[in-house]
Design an enzyme around this catalytic site. Structure first.
Site: not given
Ligand code: HH2
Length: 256
Positions: A196, A238
């Site tokens: 991210k 994740r």
């Protein structure tokens, strides 16, 4: 949890696994590397992403869910009730619900449910990163959703602070720093930091090296934050890059 984005536009791997054969090959690679769950998604939720039509999302995910369900626990990453129901009928055992609103699908089908914190739609969420008490708001929102799902009869419930969803880089680091407060709710916690953008900023990479961290190369920061999350009590991470995350998670888990 290994990420399988069957999308043309996901922020780090859009288009790579749109073809079902490529998606299955990639999923099997992640299983071989130690993924316990494969998270199949047919709609990007990156900031600014536009919604995908129901028929198109079903077309992307169903063949992959169907093929993988006999090999591994499959979760379906969707905001649409009809996609969640169809994926569960095709064999998915976990509904990874970034809208935190689909618990009834899990209750009706005896499968697991992930409630993630996302206070605004992806299309507009970049402008909605405003909190008076970030940690308190995220924690009470998730605990409230989890309790509602439990009362509806869902037995396997996960909560996820939604790293990167209507949050600034400093919000994301603060949630990671205080993750133990979310863990203290008693619900198992899932955390997704993988690749991210907050990891490419000044806090993630030493000054001068930020430019060297495009989405596909945020591996070190992903591994570091995943290990951190496990040490703080997360029960699952994740990730796109399974092998290094499995190694980090097992080292962090052994030492916590
Ligand atoms: N992050 C993304 C998507 N789904 N689900 C949970 N539970 N937690 C997360 O942090 C999370 C999630 C975004 O990552 P990705 O799937 O790689 O990107 P995109 O939404 O662009 O497909």
């Amino acid at each position: 949890m290994g990420v399988l984005n069957v999308t043309p536009d996901s922020f780090s791997d859009g288009g790579l696994w749109l073809d079902p054969d490529a998606a299955l090959r990639h999923a099997r690679q992640m299983i071989a590397e130690g993924a316990d769950v494969i998270d199949v998604g047919g709609e990007s939720t990156r900031p600014g992403a536009q919604p995908v039509e129901l028929a198109e999302e079903l077309r992307r995910v169903l063949p992959v869910v169907e093929a993988l369900s006999s090999e591994v626990t499959v979760s379906i990453d969707t905001r649409k009730e009809r996609v969640a129901r169809a994926a569960v009928a095709a064999g998915a055992r976990l509904v990874n619900d970034v809208s935190a609103s689909l618990w009834q699908v899990a209750a009706d089908n005896g499968c697991g449910w992930v409630a993630m914190h996302m206070p605004a739609d992806p299309a507009v969420m970049a402008s909605k990163a405003n909190y008076d008490d970030l940690l308190g708001e995220v924690t009470s929102y998730l605990a409230d959703r989890a309790e509602t799902a439990r009362r509806a009869g869902v037995e396997e419930i996960w909560i996820d602070p939604g790293i990167g969803f209507a949050k600034t880089a400093s919000h994301n680091f603060s949630l990671l720093k205080h993750l133990d407060r979310i863990v203290a709710t008693g619900w198992p916690v899932l955390v997704g930091t993988s690749r991210k953008s907050f990891l490419a900023g000044p806090s993630g990479y030493p000054a001068g090296l930020e430019g060297a961290a495009p989405a596909r190369d945020r591996l070190e920061a992903t591994v570091a934050t995943s290990a951190w999350a496990i040490l703080k009590g997360a029960a699952m991470v994740r990730v796109h890059d399974v092998a290094p995350a499995v190694m980090a998670a097992s080292l962090a888990g052994t030492r916590s």
